[in-house]
Every structure is written in C-alpha cells, then in structure tokens.
Design a protein around this motif. Structure first.
Motif, PDB file in Angstrom:
ATOM      1  N   ARG A 109       0.783  -1.071   0.066  1.00 34.27           N
ATOM      2  CA  ARG A 109       0.024   0.036   0.070  1.00 34.27           C
ATOM      3  C   ARG A 109       0.966   0.941  -0.157  1.00 34.27           C
ATOM      4  O   ARG A 109       0.477   2.080  -0.096  1.00 34.27           O
ATOM      5  N   LYS A 140      -4.472   8.213   2.621  1.00 34.09           N
ATOM      6  CA  LYS A 140      -5.192   7.151   2.192  1.00 34.09           C
ATOM      7  C   LYS A 140      -6.812   6.840   2.825  1.00 34.09           C
ATOM      8  O   LYS A 140      -8.158   6.575   2.564  1.00 34.09           O
ATOM      9  N   LYS A 144     -10.496   6.929   1.611  1.00 34.68           N
ATOM     10  CA  LYS A 144     -11.538   6.129   2.095  1.00 34.68           C
ATOM     11  C   LYS A 144     -12.514   6.271   2.466  1.00 34.68           C
ATOM     12  O   LYS A 144     -13.674   6.037   1.896  1.00 34.68           O
TER      13      LYS A 144
END
Length: 168
Positions: A109, A140, A144
């Motif tokens: 990731r 992130k 999200k």
C-alpha cells in the motif's frame, strides 16, 4: 575464583596479563545477540501494521543494536584535530541505511511513497521519511472514509428515489 581455574594462572607475572587472559577466555561475545537483532531488522516488514507500529518496532530493534554495538571512540586524541568529520559521516551512513531498511519493509500500500522517498536527493532523515509515510497513510484513510461516506449518501439517495417512484 575456582581453585582449579586459579591454578591455571599461577605462572602469569602481571595483573594486566592476568586480566587480558581472563577477558579472552571468559568474556561473553555479543555476536549472537547482534546476529539475532540484525536478522530481525532484515526480516521485519510492515504487513498489516500501521506505519507507526512498524516504525516503532524497527526503532526498538535499532536502539538495542546501538546499545550493544555503541559508537567507536577515538582514544588517541587524533579525532580532536580531524577536519574530515569522520564520526559525523559514520553516523550519516547509519542513518541512510536505516531509512533504506525502513522503506524496504513497507507494505504494498505504501509502494508509491516508498519510491518517492528513495528518489529524493538528498535522502530524507529517518524521522522525515517516517513522517512522509505516516502522512500518506492518513491521506489514504481520509480518502477512504470520504469515499465510504459518499457511497453511503448515494445509496440512501437511490433508496429515497426508489420510494418516490413506487408511490410510497
């Protein structure tokens, strides 16, 4: 000291030689501990840990290594006259190796930020590299959460639209 051991030193004629002999025979080596710690560093990967958890595990191992190895000390006083900053360069090499180890263990990731860090010239400090990865991880997470929120709002909107069309 055990009498049998003491008898093996009967013919040593100075305290210094006795001490050196004892040290050589009985001092415990730190090589197995260093091997274990360095192997842990080599094998540690972020996997499912947060970047903070990963970094602090790595830092703990590095601190243990530093405690066992220490830094070399100059006892001849030549370092006071040295103008090449040898010790500073040695510390910089250690820091660069830590940054590389840290980045190498990041999970998939974090591939993009890892690549960005390794492309930086000069390479950032370890703390700066950690900060950059942590910021990317937080971005992130925000993205999200925003996506989940928008998807939920969209789904609720679609359900409400369906009720309007069905006459409810």
């Amino acid at each position: 000291m055990n009498e049998k051991i003491a008898n093996s030193f009967i013919y040593i004629d100075s305290v210094e030689r006795l001490w050196n002999e004892l040290k050589e025979r009985y001092v415990e080596t730190n090589a197995p501990l260093l091997y274990s710690l360095k192997k842990q560093v080599k094998n540690l990967e972020q996997e499912n840990m947060s970047v903070s958890e990963y970094y602090f595990k790595l830092k703990q191992i590095w601190d243990e290594i530093q405690d066992v190895e220490g830094l070399p000390e100059c006892t001849c006083a030549a370092m006071k006259k040295c103008t090449s900053n040898l010790l500073k360069k040695f510390v910089e090499i250690q820091e660069r190796n830590k940054v590389i180890n840290f980045v190498m263990g990041l999970n998939k990731r974090n591939e993009n930020i890892a690549g960005n860090i390794m492309a930086m010239e000069p390479l950032p400090t370890l703390n700066r590299a950690f900060n950059l990865v942590q910021q990317a991880e937080k971005q992130k997470q925000v993205a999200k959460n925003q996506y989940v929120g928008e998807a939920s709002a969209f789904a609720v909107g679609r359900m409400n639209q369906g009720k309007n069309f069905s006459g409810a």
